[in-house]
Design an enzyme around this catalytic site. Structure first.
Site, PDB file in Angstrom:
ATOM      1  N   ASP A  62      15.244 -11.106   2.159  1.00 61.03           N
ATOM      2  CA  ASP A  62      16.044 -12.220   1.618  1.00 61.03           C
ATOM      3  C   ASP A  62      16.868 -11.507   0.930  1.00 61.03           C
ATOM      4  OD1 ASP A  62      14.951 -10.711  -0.435  1.00 61.03           O
ATOM      5  OD2 ASP A  62      13.680 -12.500  -1.151  1.00 61.03           O
ATOM      6  N   GLN A 158      21.206 -25.663   0.345  1.00 57.80           N
ATOM      7  CA  GLN A 158      20.828 -25.926  -1.054  1.00 57.80           C
ATOM      8  C   GLN A 158      21.029 -27.582  -1.246  1.00 57.80           C
ATOM      9  OE1 GLN A 158      19.121 -24.537  -3.208  1.00 57.80           O
ATOM     10  NE2 GLN A 158      19.079 -22.286  -2.489  1.00 57.80           N
ATOM     11  N   ASP A 235       7.378 -18.393   5.042  1.00 57.73           N
ATOM     12  CA  ASP A 235       7.041 -17.389   4.321  1.00 57.73           C
ATOM     13  C   ASP A 235       6.070 -17.727   3.184  1.00 57.73           C
ATOM     14  OD1 ASP A 235       8.269 -16.079   1.702  1.00 57.73           O
ATOM     15  OD2 ASP A 235       9.509 -17.408   2.779  1.00 57.73           O
ATOM     16  N   CYS A 273     -14.848 -17.679  11.735  1.00 51.89           N
ATOM     17  CA  CYS A 273     -13.619 -16.934  11.710  1.00 51.89           C
ATOM     18  C   CYS A 273     -13.853 -15.558  12.237  1.00 51.89           C
ATOM     19  CB  CYS A 273     -13.191 -16.722  10.195  1.00 51.89           C
ATOM     20  SG  CYS A 273     -11.902 -15.797   9.737  1.00 51.89           S
ATOM     21  N   CYS A 275     -11.745 -12.899  11.858  1.00 46.42           N
ATOM     22  CA  CYS A 275     -11.239 -11.849  10.938  1.00 46.42           C
ATOM     23  C   CYS A 275     -12.217 -10.710  10.731  1.00 46.42           C
ATOM     24  CB  CYS A 275     -10.517 -12.427   9.491  1.00 46.42           C
ATOM     25  SG  CYS A 275     -11.778 -12.429   8.240  1.00 46.42           S
ATOM     26  N   CYS A 278     -14.912 -11.522   7.807  1.00 45.00           N
ATOM     27  CA  CYS A 278     -15.834 -12.560   8.232  1.00 45.00           C
ATOM     28  C   CYS A 278     -16.977 -11.752   9.335  1.00 45.00           C
ATOM     29  CB  CYS A 278     -15.181 -13.596   8.788  1.00 45.00           C
ATOM     30  SG  CYS A 278     -14.651 -14.597   7.430  1.00 45.00           S
ATOM     31  N   HIS A 304      -8.883 -11.936   5.060  1.00 45.12           N
ATOM     32  CA  HIS A 304      -9.324 -13.265   5.664  1.00 45.12           C
ATOM     33  C   HIS A 304      -8.134 -14.318   5.479  1.00 45.12           C
ATOM     34  CE1 HIS A 304     -11.542 -16.840   6.325  1.00 45.12           C
ATOM     35  NE2 HIS A 304     -11.143 -17.438   5.227  1.00 45.12           N
TER      36      HIS A 304
HETATM   37 ZN   LIG Z   1     -12.453 -14.545   8.011  1.00 39.00          ZN
END
Ligand SMILES: [Zn+2]
Length: 350
Positions: A62, A158, A235, A273, A275, A278, A304
């Site tokens: 940014d 803007q 983001d 999940c 990940c 998990c 996660h």
């Molecule tokens: Zn997870």
């Protein structure tokens, strides 16, 4: 696409290997924070931010404008930029369009953002108008600055919640020709309904064949709503921020893993999940880690939550490609219960 946020040159609690494993393609770095600490000289010496933080993949930076207007003490705004004091040690600093682009060249980001003026959402109309005028002028100046080979530059629109200002700003920014367009002045303390309206007012004026980026947004449900309104890029600090409060995102909303109801739950944060957290740990174990202050607990919640966001975007892309996004959106929003606490956490300043 979702960009995990590396405010201080690090996506909080996660390392680059984990980020790649969970499918991160691009991260965001904050110019203001890196400019203040550790300073641009050391990053330049290191060969740029990619090398300094060991992230050889795409990165967006940014311009620093948002933090100057929200965190720093502003002393004076002129056509050339903003005189302000660092929120860390009070030292006097200056950032204008020329400096913002120069710093982003030194950081070596793949996508640089123009410097804009981002007023608080309750600002009076004349201040909003002045901010739009300045945003257009600074966009023009940023555009004239040298840029790295292959460095893209995105313009920012803007205009607060005023449809005429949004339209005027969007048209002026698009006329100047950037590589992508960002909708700014959202996620500045306004209610969700106003945020959605600001996006709806701006989107029709942004070219469909170029990326549209909603800065600083949002919750999973908001992201799905914004995709439906034509936004491509996001983001947000929420996934890692709420993880540090012991909160996990699931397809049904957020859940406090610290909660007593998880004490004997040997199942994962979210069934199905994929990940790392998990696949390896139970809610009962993670709750225990959080309760005794073990770092692994908040690290695994960060894994996660970031994975959840990235997987959501994967689902979104798949459904868009298959022409089934409408049905996916309906089902996702029907299941997702928003939490007021999480909506408020988004608005804490970074
Ligand atoms: Zn997870």
């Amino acid at each position: 696409m979702f960009m995990p946020v590396g405010t201080q040159g690090s996506v909080k609690a996660l390392d680059p290997r984990e980020l790649r494993e969970m499918g991160t393609q691009i991260i965001l770095g904050n110019t203001y924070h890196l400019y203040i600490r550790p300073g641009i000289d050391i990053i330049r010496q290191a060969g740029g931010l990619h090398k300094f933080i060991s992230w050889p993949h795409p990165m967006l930076t940014d311009s620093g404008g948002f933090q100057i207007f929200s965190l720093a003490k502003i002393r004076k705004i002129t056509a050339d930029g903003v005189e302000f004091r660092s929120h860390v040690d009070g030292s006097a600093l200056f950032l204008g369009p020329r400096e913002a682009m120069e710093i982003q060249r030194a950081l070596g980001s793949d996508i640089a953002m123009v410097l804009d003026e981002c007023p608080p959402h309750e600002s009076p109309p004349e201040e909003m108008e002045e901010a739009v005028r300045r945003t257009i002028e600074w966009a023009e100046r940023c555009r004239e600055q040298p840029r790295l080979e292959n460095q893209q530059v995105f313009g920012i629109v803007q205009g607060g919640s005023d449809p005429q200002l949004r339209e005027r700003c969007a048209k002026a920014i698009v006329r100047r020709g950037f590589d992508g367009y960002s909708i700014g002045g959202v996620s500045v303390g306004e209610p969700e309904s106003e945020m959605l309206k600001a996006i709806e007012m701006t989107e029709p004026f942004l070219p469909a064949h170029q990326p549209r980026y909603a800065m600083g947004l949002g919750t999973p449900a908001q992201i799905v709503e914004l995709v439906a309104r034509g936004v491509d890029l996001f983001d947000c600090v929420l996934p890692t921020r709420v993880a540090r409060n012991g909160t996990a995102f699931t397809a049904r909303g957020t859940v406090s893993i610290k909660g007593g109801f998880n004490k004997g739950d040997l199942g994962p944060i979210e069934a199905g999940c994929s990940c790392f957290a998990c696949q390896n740990f139970s809610r009962a174990y993670l709750r225990h880690l959080l309760n005794v202050g073990e770092i692994l607990g908040l690290r695994m919640l960060s894994v996660h939550n970031s994975h959840m966001y990235l997987k959501l975007m994967e689902d979104v892309r798949r459904h868009l490609a298959a022409g089934t996004f409408g049905a996916f959106r309906g089902e996702f929003l029907a299941n997702y219960i928003p939490s007021q606490k999480v909506l408020l956490a988004r608005q804490e300043l970074v």
